[in-house]
Design a protein around this motif. Sequence first.
Motif, PDB file in Angstrom:
ATOM      1  N   THR A 120      -9.622  10.886   1.475  1.00 45.34           N
ATOM      2  CA  THR A 120      -9.852   9.521   1.015  1.00 45.34           C
ATOM      3  C   THR A 120      -8.750   9.197   0.020  1.00 45.34           C
ATOM      4  OG1 THR A 120     -12.237   9.850   1.237  1.00 45.34           O
ATOM      5  CG2 THR A 120     -11.513   7.971  -0.062  1.00 45.34           C
ATOM      6  N   ALA A 121      -8.022   8.118   0.291  1.00 44.72           N
ATOM      7  CA  ALA A 121      -6.899   7.733  -0.565  1.00 44.72           C
ATOM      8  C   ALA A 121      -6.798   6.210  -0.599  1.00 44.72           C
ATOM      9  CB  ALA A 121      -5.607   8.348  -0.045  1.00 44.72           C
ATOM     10  N   ASN A 122      -5.913   5.704  -1.432  1.00 45.98           N
ATOM     11  CA  ASN A 122      -5.746   4.261  -1.560  1.00 45.98           C
ATOM     12  C   ASN A 122      -4.736   3.705  -0.561  1.00 45.98           C
ATOM     13  OD1 ASN A 122      -3.565   5.487  -2.887  1.00 45.98           O
ATOM     14  ND2 ASN A 122      -3.368   3.829  -4.367  1.00 45.98           N
ATOM     15  N   THR A 123      -4.681   4.297   0.626  1.00 42.52           N
ATOM     16  CA  THR A 123      -3.825   3.799   1.697  1.00 42.52           C
ATOM     17  C   THR A 123      -4.483   2.589   2.351  1.00 42.52           C
ATOM     18  OG1 THR A 123      -4.875   5.290   3.277  1.00 42.52           O
ATOM     19  CG2 THR A 123      -2.890   6.096   2.166  1.00 42.52           C
ATOM     20  N   THR A 130      -2.960  17.581  -4.859  1.00 43.64           N
ATOM     21  CA  THR A 130      -2.295  17.005  -6.017  1.00 43.64           C
ATOM     22  C   THR A 130      -3.160  15.873  -6.558  1.00 43.64           C
ATOM     23  OG1 THR A 130      -0.178  17.506  -4.969  1.00 43.64           O
ATOM     24  CG2 THR A 130      -0.148  15.927  -6.792  1.00 43.64           C
ATOM     25  N   LYS A 131      -3.560  15.967  -7.817  1.00 45.44           N
ATOM     26  CA  LYS A 131      -4.475  14.979  -8.408  1.00 45.44           C
ATOM     27  C   LYS A 131      -3.745  13.788  -9.030  1.00 45.44           C
ATOM     28  CE  LYS A 131      -8.207  17.668  -7.955  1.00 45.44           C
ATOM     29  NZ  LYS A 131      -8.375  18.147  -6.641  1.00 45.44           N
ATOM     30  N   GLU A 132      -2.508  13.967  -9.444  1.00 48.05           N
ATOM     31  CA  GLU A 132      -1.762  12.898 -10.104  1.00 48.05           C
ATOM     32  C   GLU A 132      -1.296  11.864  -9.070  1.00 48.05           C
ATOM     33  OE1 GLU A 132      -0.630  16.227 -10.364  1.00 48.05           O
ATOM     34  OE2 GLU A 132      -1.929  16.533 -12.085  1.00 48.05           O
ATOM     35  N   PRO A 133      -1.110  10.602  -9.498  1.00 48.90           N
ATOM     36  CA  PRO A 133      -0.550   9.601  -8.578  1.00 48.90           C
ATOM     37  C   PRO A 133       0.846  10.024  -8.119  1.00 48.90           C
ATOM     38  CG  PRO A 133      -1.478   8.533 -10.515  1.00 48.90           C
ATOM     39  CD  PRO A 133      -1.481  10.016 -10.793  1.00 48.90           C
ATOM     40  N   ILE A 134       1.137   9.759  -6.866  1.00 42.61           N
ATOM     41  CA  ILE A 134       2.417  10.146  -6.282  1.00 42.61           C
ATOM     42  C   ILE A 134       3.211   8.871  -6.027  1.00 42.61           C
ATOM     43  CG2 ILE A 134       3.504  11.260  -4.307  1.00 42.61           C
ATOM     44  CD1 ILE A 134       0.696  12.847  -4.244  1.00 42.61           C
ATOM     45  N   ALA A 135       4.342   8.769  -6.699  1.00 43.08           N
ATOM     46  CA  ALA A 135       5.186   7.574  -6.610  1.00 43.08           C
ATOM     47  C   ALA A 135       5.784   7.451  -5.204  1.00 43.08           C
ATOM     48  CB  ALA A 135       6.292   7.656  -7.651  1.00 43.08           C
ATOM     49  N   TYR A 184       0.839  -1.190   0.000  1.00 47.40           N
ATOM     50  CA  TYR A 184       0.000   0.000   0.000  1.00 47.40           C
ATOM     51  C   TYR A 184       0.879   1.247   0.000  1.00 47.40           C
ATOM     52  CZ  TYR A 184      -3.947  -2.881   1.517  1.00 47.40           C
ATOM     53  OH  TYR A 184      -4.937  -3.823   1.597  1.00 47.40           O
ATOM     54  N   PRO A 185       0.353   2.342  -0.504  1.00 49.70           N
ATOM     55  CA  PRO A 185       1.040   3.612  -0.293  1.00 49.70           C
ATOM     56  C   PRO A 185       0.784   4.070   1.144  1.00 49.70           C
ATOM     57  CG  PRO A 185      -0.966   3.960  -1.549  1.00 49.70           C
ATOM     58  CD  PRO A 185      -0.837   2.487  -1.352  1.00 49.70           C
ATOM     59  N   LYS A 186       1.615   4.957   1.622  1.00 46.50           N
ATOM     60  CA  LYS A 186       1.419   5.501   2.967  1.00 46.50           C
ATOM     61  C   LYS A 186       1.540   7.011   2.885  1.00 46.50           C
ATOM     62  CE  LYS A 186       2.764   5.150   7.732  1.00 46.50           C
ATOM     63  NZ  LYS A 186       3.595   4.537   8.749  1.00 46.50           N
ATOM     64  N   LEU A 187       0.508   7.680   3.356  1.00 50.10           N
ATOM     65  CA  LEU A 187       0.429   9.137   3.319  1.00 50.10           C
ATOM     66  C   LEU A 187       1.016   9.675   4.619  1.00 50.10           C
ATOM     67  CD1 LEU A 187      -0.688  11.606   1.794  1.00 50.10           C
ATOM     68  CD2 LEU A 187      -2.886  11.155   2.837  1.00 50.10           C
ATOM     69  N   THR A 188       2.187  10.325   4.523  1.00 49.46           N
ATOM     70  CA  THR A 188       2.862  10.855   5.702  1.00 49.46           C
ATOM     71  C   THR A 188       2.992  12.367   5.561  1.00 49.46           C
ATOM     72  OG1 THR A 188       4.124   8.804   5.882  1.00 49.46           O
ATOM     73  CG2 THR A 188       4.935  10.691   7.132  1.00 49.46           C
ATOM     74  N   PHE A 189       2.295  13.094   6.436  1.00 47.84           N
ATOM     75  CA  PHE A 189       2.341  14.557   6.432  1.00 47.84           C
ATOM     76  C   PHE A 189       3.491  15.049   7.295  1.00 47.84           C
ATOM     77  CE2 PHE A 189      -2.005  14.002   5.028  1.00 47.84           C
ATOM     78  CZ  PHE A 189      -2.166  15.043   4.134  1.00 47.84           C
ATOM     79  N   GLU A 190       4.109  16.168   6.884  1.00 42.58           N
ATOM     80  CA  GLU A 190       5.113  16.805   7.734  1.00 42.58           C
ATOM     81  C   GLU A 190       4.457  17.240   9.039  1.00 42.58           C
ATOM     82  OE1 GLU A 190       7.060  20.002   5.665  1.00 42.58           O
ATOM     83  OE2 GLU A 190       8.013  18.637   4.239  1.00 42.58           O
ATOM     84  N   ASN A 191       3.252  17.828   8.933  1.00 41.13           N
ATOM     85  CA  ASN A 191       2.442  18.215  10.092  1.00 41.13           C
ATOM     86  C   ASN A 191       0.995  17.899   9.753  1.00 41.13           C
ATOM     87  OD1 ASN A 191       4.529  19.525  11.708  1.00 41.13           O
ATOM     88  ND2 ASN A 191       4.566  21.037  10.066  1.00 41.13           N
ATOM     89  N   THR A 192       0.262  17.348  10.702  1.00 39.54           N
ATOM     90  CA  THR A 192      -1.148  17.030  10.456  1.00 39.54           C
ATOM     91  C   THR A 192      -2.080  18.098  11.014  1.00 39.54           C
ATOM     92  OG1 THR A 192      -1.254  15.696  12.465  1.00 39.54           O
ATOM     93  CG2 THR A 192      -0.775  14.533  10.393  1.00 39.54           C
ATOM     94  N   THR A 229       2.344  19.678   3.326  1.00 41.20           N
ATOM     95  CA  THR A 229       3.207  18.883   2.454  1.00 41.20           C
ATOM     96  C   THR A 229       3.204  17.451   2.972  1.00 41.20           C
ATOM     97  OG1 THR A 229       4.583  20.811   2.048  1.00 41.20           O
ATOM     98  CG2 THR A 229       5.530  18.681   1.494  1.00 41.20           C
ATOM     99  N   PHE A 230       3.079  16.505   2.043  1.00 38.47           N
ATOM    100  CA  PHE A 230       3.081  15.100   2.425  1.00 38.47           C
ATOM    101  C   PHE A 230       4.004  14.310   1.508  1.00 38.47           C
ATOM    102  CE2 PHE A 230      -0.497  15.769  -0.442  1.00 38.47           C
ATOM    103  CZ  PHE A 230      -0.318  14.770  -1.392  1.00 38.47           C
ATOM    104  N   THR A 231       4.384  13.118   1.990  1.00 38.45           N
ATOM    105  CA  THR A 231       5.248  12.215   1.237  1.00 38.45           C
ATOM    106  C   THR A 231       4.600  10.846   1.198  1.00 38.45           C
ATOM    107  OG1 THR A 231       7.179  13.424   2.028  1.00 38.45           O
ATOM    108  CG2 THR A 231       7.581  11.227   1.127  1.00 38.45           C
ATOM    109  N   ASN A 232       4.725  10.179   0.068  1.00 41.32           N
ATOM    110  CA  ASN A 232       4.285   8.783  -0.027  1.00 41.32           C
ATOM    111  C   ASN A 232       5.429   7.926   0.488  1.00 41.32           C
ATOM    112  OD1 ASN A 232       3.480   6.217  -0.660  1.00 41.32           O
ATOM    113  ND2 ASN A 232       3.290   6.563  -2.851  1.00 41.32           N
ATOM    114  N   THR A 233       5.304   7.446   1.725  1.00 41.11           N
ATOM    115  CA  THR A 233       6.348   6.618   2.338  1.00 41.11           C
ATOM    116  C   THR A 233       6.036   5.131   2.200  1.00 41.11           C
ATOM    117  OG1 THR A 233       5.276   6.832   4.497  1.00 41.11           O
ATOM    118  CG2 THR A 233       7.033   8.412   3.977  1.00 41.11           C
ATOM    119  N   GLY A 234       5.056   4.804   1.379  1.00 41.97           N
ATOM    120  CA  GLY A 234       4.699   3.405   1.152  1.00 41.97           C
ATOM    121  C   GLY A 234       5.448   2.830  -0.031  1.00 41.97           C
ATOM    122  N   LYS A 235       4.947   1.690  -0.530  1.00 36.91           N
ATOM    123  CA  LYS A 235       5.617   0.965  -1.613  1.00 36.91           C
ATOM    124  C   LYS A 235       4.787   0.898  -2.885  1.00 36.91           C
ATOM    125  CE  LYS A 235       8.196  -1.870   1.625  1.00 36.91           C
ATOM    126  NZ  LYS A 235       8.534  -3.213   2.061  1.00 36.91           N
TER     127      LYS A 235
END
Length: 150
Positions: free
Chosen positions: A128-131, A97-102, A45-53, A71-77
Amino acid sequence: MKKGILLLALIAAFNFTSCKENAAEKVQAENVEEAALRDSQDVVYPKLTFENTEHDFGTIDQGTNVEHTFTFTNTGKAPLVITNASSSCGCTVPTWTKEPIAPGETGEMLVKFNGSGQNQVTKTVNITANTEAGKEQIKIKAFVEPKAQS
């Protein structure tokens, strides 16, 4: 008439009991092995990790428009796709951001607040995300100074 009903009941009973087949004999061994292999693999799964929530705007005047970029980072796989973001009221508007984030890439979510309400105000943005969880949250808060009454 009774003989006809009895005959139909006898035929129905014969059909229901004679059509039983052993379902286990119909299972193909290669299908079982393929299913076992598929089920044993980890789901990524992807993982949505925010710098601050959470972001605090501090004290603002009532009716003042403010905004903050989370700002967030996809820390998943797997690639991250945000399908929706909605706030707890119409006074808070998120854009994202609407595009998929690698995996390893970053994205942004801009949250605008129109300064409505009075005193301490907290607003939640539901994402809502694919996490794995499928739902994430971020919050904004501010102390809204009421306008002076004339």
